[in-house]
Motif scaffolding. Structure first.
Motif, PDB file in Angstrom:
ATOM      1  N   TYR A   1       0.681  -0.149  -4.415  1.00 39.27           N
ATOM      2  CA  TYR A   1      -0.027   0.896  -4.490  1.00 39.27           C
ATOM      3  C   TYR A   1      -0.576   0.983  -6.070  1.00 39.27           C
ATOM      4  N   VAL A   2       0.593   0.783  -7.208  1.00 32.10           N
ATOM      5  CA  VAL A   2       0.242   0.606  -8.491  1.00 32.10           C
ATOM      6  C   VAL A   2      -0.573  -0.697  -8.898  1.00 32.10           C
ATOM      7  N   PHE A   3      -0.259  -1.762  -8.183  1.00 36.12           N
ATOM      8  CA  PHE A   3      -1.010  -3.045  -8.519  1.00 36.12           C
ATOM      9  C   PHE A   3      -2.491  -2.832  -8.161  1.00 36.12           C
ATOM     10  N   GLY A   4      -2.846  -2.027  -7.136  1.00 36.41           N
ATOM     11  CA  GLY A   4      -4.361  -1.659  -6.860  1.00 36.41           C
ATOM     12  C   GLY A   4      -4.760  -0.989  -7.813  1.00 36.41           C
ATOM     13  N   MET A   5      -3.941   0.026  -8.414  1.00 32.95           N
ATOM     14  CA  MET A   5      -4.874   1.054  -9.468  1.00 32.95           C
ATOM     15  C   MET A   5      -5.074   0.148 -10.693  1.00 32.95           C
ATOM     16  N   MET A   6      -3.986  -0.664 -11.044  1.00 29.30           N
ATOM     17  CA  MET A   6      -4.331  -1.820 -12.163  1.00 29.30           C
ATOM     18  C   MET A   6      -5.373  -2.746 -12.024  1.00 29.30           C
ATOM     19  N   GLY A   7      -5.767  -2.926 -10.657  1.00 33.19           N
ATOM     20  CA  GLY A   7      -6.820  -3.707 -10.343  1.00 33.19           C
ATOM     21  C   GLY A   7      -8.239  -3.034 -10.499  1.00 33.19           C
ATOM     22  N   THR A   8      -8.171  -1.797 -10.213  1.00 27.95           N
ATOM     23  CA  THR A   8      -9.582  -1.150 -10.494  1.00 27.95           C
ATOM     24  C   THR A   8      -9.655  -0.797 -11.909  1.00 27.95           C
ATOM     25  N   LEU A   9      -8.722  -0.718 -12.798  1.00 27.92           N
ATOM     26  CA  LEU A   9      -8.534  -0.711 -14.361  1.00 27.92           C
ATOM     27  C   LEU A   9      -9.264  -2.019 -14.859  1.00 27.92           C
ATOM     28  N   MET A  10      -8.755  -3.061 -14.187  1.00 27.90           N
ATOM     29  CA  MET A  10      -9.305  -4.437 -15.001  1.00 27.90           C
ATOM     30  C   MET A  10     -10.784  -4.568 -14.340  1.00 27.90           C
ATOM     31  N   ALA A  11     -11.036  -4.079 -13.320  1.00 25.35           N
ATOM     32  CA  ALA A  11     -12.389  -4.242 -12.675  1.00 25.35           C
ATOM     33  C   ALA A  11     -13.543  -3.330 -13.707  1.00 25.35           C
ATOM     34  N   HIS A  12     -12.830  -2.450 -14.284  1.00 28.71           N
ATOM     35  CA  HIS A  12     -13.708  -1.443 -15.122  1.00 28.71           C
ATOM     36  C   HIS A  12     -13.961  -2.297 -16.534  1.00 28.71           C
ATOM     37  N   GLY A  13     -13.020  -2.988 -17.015  1.00 30.68           N
ATOM     38  CA  GLY A  13     -13.181  -3.789 -18.120  1.00 30.68           C
ATOM     39  C   GLY A  13     -14.240  -4.699 -17.626  1.00 30.68           C
TER      40      GLY A  13
ATOM     41  N   PHE B   1     -15.672   6.084  -8.876  1.00 26.89           N
ATOM     42  CA  PHE B   1     -15.927   6.049  -7.608  1.00 26.89           C
ATOM     43  C   PHE B   1     -14.927   5.154  -6.558  1.00 26.89           C
ATOM     44  N   MET B   2     -14.734   4.214  -7.470  1.00 27.08           N
ATOM     45  CA  MET B   2     -13.532   3.112  -6.869  1.00 27.08           C
ATOM     46  C   MET B   2     -12.236   3.975  -6.661  1.00 27.08           C
ATOM     47  N   PHE B   3     -11.971   4.942  -7.661  1.00 31.15           N
ATOM     48  CA  PHE B   3     -10.553   5.446  -7.322  1.00 31.15           C
ATOM     49  C   PHE B   3     -10.649   6.726  -6.378  1.00 31.15           C
ATOM     50  N   LEU B   4     -11.957   7.270  -6.135  1.00 27.61           N
ATOM     51  CA  LEU B   4     -12.013   8.295  -5.014  1.00 27.61           C
ATOM     52  C   LEU B   4     -11.925   7.420  -3.695  1.00 27.61           C
ATOM     53  N   GLY B   5     -12.312   6.316  -3.841  1.00 22.61           N
ATOM     54  CA  GLY B   5     -12.096   5.557  -2.354  1.00 22.61           C
ATOM     55  C   GLY B   5     -10.621   5.340  -2.067  1.00 22.61           C
ATOM     56  N   PHE B   6      -9.545   5.549  -3.210  1.00 24.50           N
ATOM     57  CA  PHE B   6      -8.260   5.719  -2.873  1.00 24.50           C
ATOM     58  C   PHE B   6      -7.908   6.818  -2.049  1.00 24.50           C
TER      59      PHE B   6
ATOM     60  N   GLN C   1      -5.230  18.616  -5.887  1.00 27.80           N
ATOM     61  CA  GLN C   1      -5.765  18.827  -7.260  1.00 27.80           C
ATOM     62  C   GLN C   1      -6.194  17.685  -8.001  1.00 27.80           C
ATOM     63  N   ASN C   2      -5.590  16.392  -7.967  1.00 27.64           N
ATOM     64  CA  ASN C   2      -5.962  15.395  -8.758  1.00 27.64           C
ATOM     65  C   ASN C   2      -7.084  14.905  -8.055  1.00 27.64           C
ATOM     66  N   ASN C   3      -7.541  14.828  -6.798  1.00 28.20           N
ATOM     67  CA  ASN C   3      -8.550  14.423  -6.290  1.00 28.20           C
ATOM     68  C   ASN C   3      -9.827  15.397  -6.442  1.00 28.20           C
TER      69      ASN C   3
END
Length: 299
Positions: A50-62, A245-250, A270-272
Motif C-alpha cells: 500500500y505505502v510502496f505504491g504511494m511512494m511509486g507515485t511520488l517517484m513518478a512525479h519527480g 490524478f494518479m492519487f485519485l485513482g487510488f 474527507q481525504n478524497n
C-alpha cells in the motif's frame, strides 16, 4: 569524456525516477527481490505494498517534473534550478540510506535498517544516488549555477501552486515529524499489526515524507529561479495535477482493500474530497490559462 548538460542531467533523473516509480507501482515484489528483501505475508504484505505504491507515485512525479524541464522549450535558468533541486533531494536520500546502511540512524528522524532488508541492497543505492547527485551538480553548473532566492510562486498559476504546496507541506511535515500519529489517523492500528513488515513499512513512510519535502524544495527553487514566469509555473503546476490524478485513482484501490481486509479508514471520505477539490480547482486554472501551442521537436 561525456559532457553533462542540464538537459542530460534532467533526462537521466527522469529515467531513474520513472524506473523506481514503475517498479514500486507495478512490480513491487520483483523490486524487493532485487534488493534481496524478505517476503511478507498477510496484512503486513498488504500494508507494505500500500505505502510502496504511494511512494511509486511520488517517484513518478519527480520524473514528470524532469520530463518537462529537460525540454528545449523550458527556461534554461529554471532547468538549472531543477538540477539543483534534484541534487538536494537525492542528496537527502543518499544521507538517509547511508546512515541506515551503516547502522547510524538519527534518533527521531531516520529509521534503523529492518531485519528484512540486507544492508548490501541499501549500499547499492548509495552508488546510484551519489551518481545522480553528481550528474545534477554538473547540470546545475552547465546552466550557470543559478542560486534562486527562494520565495513563494508569483504570477500566472501562483495561487494553485501555493495551494498545492500547502497541501504537500501538511503531508510531508506530518509524515516526517509525526509519522505514527499521522498514519494512525488514516489507518488506525493497521501498521501495529503488520508483523515482520512493520519496520520496512515505516522505512517507506519515512521516504514518502522526505520525498514530499524535497519536492516542495525543488518547486520553490524552480519557480523562484524565474519569478513570475508563466511557462515555468504552468509546467510545475501541471505536473502536480498529473500526480494528483494518479492519487485519485487510488480511491478504487482503497475501496477494494477496505472491503477485503476490514481496515478502518475513518478519514477516507474527507481525504478524497480534499484531494478532489484541490485537483479540480488547479486543473480548471490550467484550462483557463491562455497558452499558445507551437510546433517543437518531439519530446
Amino acid at each position: 569524456m561525456v559532457e553533462i548538460t542540464a538537459q542530460k542531467a534532467c533526462a537521466i533523473t527522469q529515467v531513474v525516477s520513472m524506473l523506481f516509480g514503475i517498479g514500486m507501482l507495478f512490480f513491487p515484489e520483483k523490486m524487493m527481490e532485487t534488493y534481496k528483501g524478505a517476503p511478507f505475508t498477510g496484512d503486513g504484505k498488504t500494508m507494505f505494498l500500500y505505502v510502496f505504491g504511494m511512494m511509486g507515485t511520488l517517484m513518478a512525479h519527480g520524473a514528470m517534473i524532469n520530463a518537462t524541464m529537460r525540454l528545449d522549450s523550458a527556461n534554461a535558468t529554471a532547468r538549472g534550478a531543477t538540477c539543483l533541486g534534484n541534487a538536494i533531494g537525492w542528496g537527502i536520500f543518499l544521507f538517509i540510506d547511508a546512515v541506515m546502511a551503516f547502522g547510524l540512524p538519527v534518533p527521531g528522524v531516520t529509521n534503523a535498517l529492518p531485519s528484512s532488508m540486507p544492508a548490501d541492497g541499501i549500499k547499492a543505492n548509495l552508488v546510484l544516488f551519489a551518481a545522480i547527485v553528481g550528474v545534477n551538480v554538473l547540470g546545475w553548473k552547465d546552466a550557470g549555477s543559478p542560486k534562486p532566492s527562494v520565495a513563494l510562486p508569483t504570477g500566472v498559476m501562483a495561487l494553485p501552486l501555493k495551494i498545492l504546496l500547502a497541501d504537500a507541506l501538511f503531508w510531508g511535515a506530518g509524515t516526517v515529524l509525526a509519522p505514527e500519529k499521522m498514519f494512525d489517523m488514516y489507518l488506525p492500528g493497521v501498521i501495529a499489526k503488520s508483523g515482520s513488515a512493520k519496520a520496512m513499512t515505516w522505512v517507506m513512510i519515512e521516504r514518502m515524507g522526505f520525498s514530499v519535502i524535497t519536492t516542495i524544495i525543488s518547486t520553490l527553487l524552480i519557480t523562484s529561479a524565474v519569478p513570475g514566469d508563466a511557462d515555468t509555473n504552468y509546467r510545475i503546476a501541471r505536473s502536480f495535477v498529473y500526480r494528483n490524478f494518479m492519487f485519485l485513482g487510488f480511491v478504487s484501490r482503497d475501496n477494494v482493500i477496505r472491503a477485503a481486509t476490514g481496515w478502518s479508514m475513518p478519514l477516507a471520505t474527507q481525504n478524497n474530497l480534499q484531494m478532489l477539490g484541490i485537483t479540480l480547482f488547479c486543473a480548471t486554472q490550467l484550462g483557463a490559462t491562455n497558452i499558445t501551442v507551437r510546433k517543437t521537436k518531439s519530446a
